[in-house]
Design a protein around this motif. Structure first.
Motif, PDB file in Angstrom:
ATOM      1  N   THR A 108      -4.267  -6.241  -6.271  1.00  0.00           N
ATOM      2  CA  THR A 108      -2.993  -7.180  -6.802  1.00  0.00           C
ATOM      3  C   THR A 108      -2.407  -7.104  -5.848  1.00  0.00           C
ATOM      4  O   THR A 108      -1.275  -6.349  -5.334  1.00  0.00           O
ATOM      5  N   GLY A 109      -0.787  -8.302  -5.326  1.00  0.00           N
ATOM      6  CA  GLY A 109      -0.385  -8.209  -4.999  1.00  0.00           C
ATOM      7  C   GLY A 109       1.138  -8.586  -5.992  1.00  0.00           C
ATOM      8  O   GLY A 109       1.826  -7.469  -5.986  1.00  0.00           O
ATOM      9  N   LYS A 110       1.224  -9.016  -7.281  1.00  0.00           N
ATOM     10  CA  LYS A 110       1.727  -8.048  -8.592  1.00  0.00           C
ATOM     11  C   LYS A 110       1.051  -8.331  -8.981  1.00  0.00           C
ATOM     12  O   LYS A 110       0.093  -8.764 -10.340  1.00  0.00           O
ATOM     13  N   LEU A 111       0.600  -7.227 -10.306  1.00  0.00           N
ATOM     14  CA  LEU A 111       0.191  -6.254 -11.412  1.00  0.00           C
ATOM     15  C   LEU A 111       0.736  -6.782 -12.822  1.00  0.00           C
ATOM     16  O   LEU A 111       2.068  -7.230 -12.701  1.00  0.00           O
ATOM     17  N   GLU A 112      -0.361  -8.127 -13.491  1.00  0.00           N
ATOM     18  CA  GLU A 112       0.205  -8.447 -14.216  1.00  0.00           C
ATOM     19  C   GLU A 112      -0.952  -7.449 -15.261  1.00  0.00           C
ATOM     20  O   GLU A 112      -2.049  -7.867 -15.483  1.00  0.00           O
ATOM     21  N   PRO A 113      -0.066  -6.564 -16.219  1.00  0.00           N
ATOM     22  CA  PRO A 113      -1.086  -5.628 -17.203  1.00  0.00           C
ATOM     23  C   PRO A 113      -2.497  -6.648 -17.720  1.00  0.00           C
ATOM     24  O   PRO A 113      -3.274  -6.750 -18.004  1.00  0.00           O
ATOM     25  N   GLU A 114      -1.576  -7.706 -18.546  1.00  0.00           N
ATOM     26  CA  GLU A 114      -2.831  -8.421 -19.294  1.00  0.00           C
ATOM     27  C   GLU A 114      -3.549  -8.962 -18.740  1.00  0.00           C
ATOM     28  O   GLU A 114      -4.866  -9.268 -19.311  1.00  0.00           O
ATOM     29  N   LYS A 115      -3.641  -9.918 -17.586  1.00  0.00           N
ATOM     30  CA  LYS A 115      -4.206  -9.937 -16.570  1.00  0.00           C
ATOM     31  C   LYS A 115      -5.474  -8.759 -16.431  1.00  0.00           C
ATOM     32  O   LYS A 115      -6.982  -9.056 -16.490  1.00  0.00           O
ATOM     33  N   THR A 116      -4.694  -7.747 -15.655  1.00  0.00           N
ATOM     34  CA  THR A 116      -5.279  -7.264 -15.328  1.00  0.00           C
ATOM     35  C   THR A 116      -6.639  -6.363 -16.348  1.00  0.00           C
ATOM     36  O   THR A 116      -7.771  -6.349 -16.430  1.00  0.00           O
ATOM     37  N   ALA A 117      -6.515  -6.282 -18.091  1.00  0.00           N
ATOM     38  CA  ALA A 117      -6.539  -6.145 -19.053  1.00  0.00           C
ATOM     39  C   ALA A 117      -8.156  -6.860 -19.612  1.00  0.00           C
ATOM     40  O   ALA A 117      -9.144  -6.226 -19.889  1.00  0.00           O
ATOM     41  N   GLN A 118      -8.063  -8.325 -18.694  1.00  0.00           N
ATOM     42  CA  GLN A 118      -9.090  -8.893 -19.136  1.00  0.00           C
ATOM     43  C   GLN A 118      -9.986  -8.971 -18.722  1.00  0.00           C
ATOM     44  O   GLN A 118     -11.283  -9.018 -18.592  1.00  0.00           O
ATOM     45  N   ILE A 119      -9.616  -8.349 -16.987  1.00  0.00           N
ATOM     46  CA  ILE A 119     -10.612  -7.993 -16.058  1.00  0.00           C
ATOM     47  C   ILE A 119     -11.315  -7.258 -16.294  1.00  0.00           C
ATOM     48  O   ILE A 119     -12.824  -7.555 -16.504  1.00  0.00           O
TER      49      ILE A 119
END
Length: 354
Positions: A108-119
């Motif tokens: 990803t271009g900018k890591l978003e921890p909460e979104k990453t955790a959902q994935i």
């Protein structure tokens, strides 16, 4: 103060937070055979070969494709990981392999921890459904490489099969029956054409409520790919000698994926009236004025996996699939090849191809 990594676009602390958020989901897929923990340089998996005389490892890799565009548009990321797992484990299942472990790659271009955790939560759910351990992965923050809010996924599955029980399709013969297992809609293929038809040509909205759909249009298209591992492995355990071929219906649709496992002197005759097709396929076809053959070469048309079997155990196999929660259909038969590899019967029309 000199320039630092975070100011240039990569946030190491966000990466650590993402790992902390996903750790519980990842570890929920582990059994005693997993010897490593999250964060190591490699995933360790101890093979139990006690049930195998000549064990063969089978590997597969795939992504999700432009279905990701819908996840971005709807800001829904908790099921796309199931698609990622399904695309690889269903592929290795087609050769009779039992999935052992899975690895993922997220960029990803900018890591978003909460979104990453959902994935990753979706990936873990897919692994548990497939009976595989999620033993590693990579989350890459690549500043300036992706559009804001976007990411890409790839997955890698490894399974195991007894050498004498590898399914190649070479045993398929005329008179074999074709069983189709119901899909969950589009799965993860044909989305470029589907989006062009629905949103460019027909100008539908993602939130559109259309007749025949359980959910709004976007949610219907985001339904995750079905994972067929457990029901198909149960069939192989009890009726392996009757299963001569398996095809995962992905890119290329029913046409290319069945033809690819057939010996050259054989053809598949399919009757499209033999199964229930989700309304989403008709909506796409009408929206894009798409020809029948183009639909068949692009989408699964309601069948996500095909088993080609000997007729002698048809009743037992169909009954067991139903008992395992599948919706199996007898959709056709293998015949001697003429000048085509596949014949598809549509009401009022017969298409020959390949």
């Amino acid at each position: 103060m000199g320039l630092n990594y975070k100011e240039s676009g990569v946030d190491i602390d966000a990466g650590k937070k993402a790992v902390d958020l996903m750790k519980k989901d990842v570890e929920s897929t582990h059994g005693p055979e997993v010897l490593s923990s999250l964060g190591g340089f490699g995933g360790l998996f101890q093979l139990d070969l006690s049930e195998y005389r000549e064990a063969v490892l089978v590997s597969g890799t795939d992504g999700v494709g432009t279905k990701l565009k819908l996840a971005f548009k709807l800001d829904k990321h908790d099921s796309i990981g199931i698609d990622l797992v399904a695309m690889s484990v269903n592929d290795i299942l087609a050769q009779g392999a039992k999935p052992l472990f899975f690895l993922d790659y997220l960029a990803t271009g900018k890591l978003e921890p909460e979104k990453t955790a959902q994935i990753v939560r979706g990936i873990a759910a897919g692994c548990k459904e497939a009976g595989a351990s999620l033993i590693g992965g990579e989350t890459a923050e690549m500043a300036g490489f992706y559009q804001e809010g976007e990411y890409d996924l790839a997955g890698f599955a490894v399974g195991i099969v007894e050498k004498s029980k590898i399914i190649t399709g070479e045993k398929i013969k005329a008179g074999n029956l074709i069983i189709g297992l119901a899909s969950n809609g589009l799965h993860s293929n044909g989305f470029t054409l589907a989006r062009a038809a629905l949103f460019d040509k027909a100008d539908y909205d993602y939130q559109a409520k259309l007749p025949g759909l359980e959910n709004n249009l976007g949610e219907e298209m985001l339904k995750p790919t079905r994972i067929y591992v457990k029901p198909v492995l149960s069939i192989l355990k009890d009726y392996h000698s009757s299963v001569n071929g398996i095809a995962h219906i992905t890119g290329g649709g029913l046409v290319e994926n069945i033809i690819r496992i057939l010996p050259e002197d054989l053809a598949a005759a399919i009757d499209l009236s033999k199964w229930d097709k989700a309304n989403i396929f008709e909506i796409i076809q009408e929206a894009g004025k798409i020809e029948d053959l183009e639909m068949l070469k692009t989408f699964n048309m309601g069948i996500g996996m095909v088993l080609i079997i000997e007729p002698r155990q048809k009743k037992e196999i169909m009954a067991k699939l139903k008992a395992k929660g599948e919706s199996p259909y007898l959709i056709g038969e293998i015949e001697k090849a003429k000048d085509y590899g596949m014949k598809i019967e549509i009401p009022g029309e017969i298409l020959e191809m390949g």
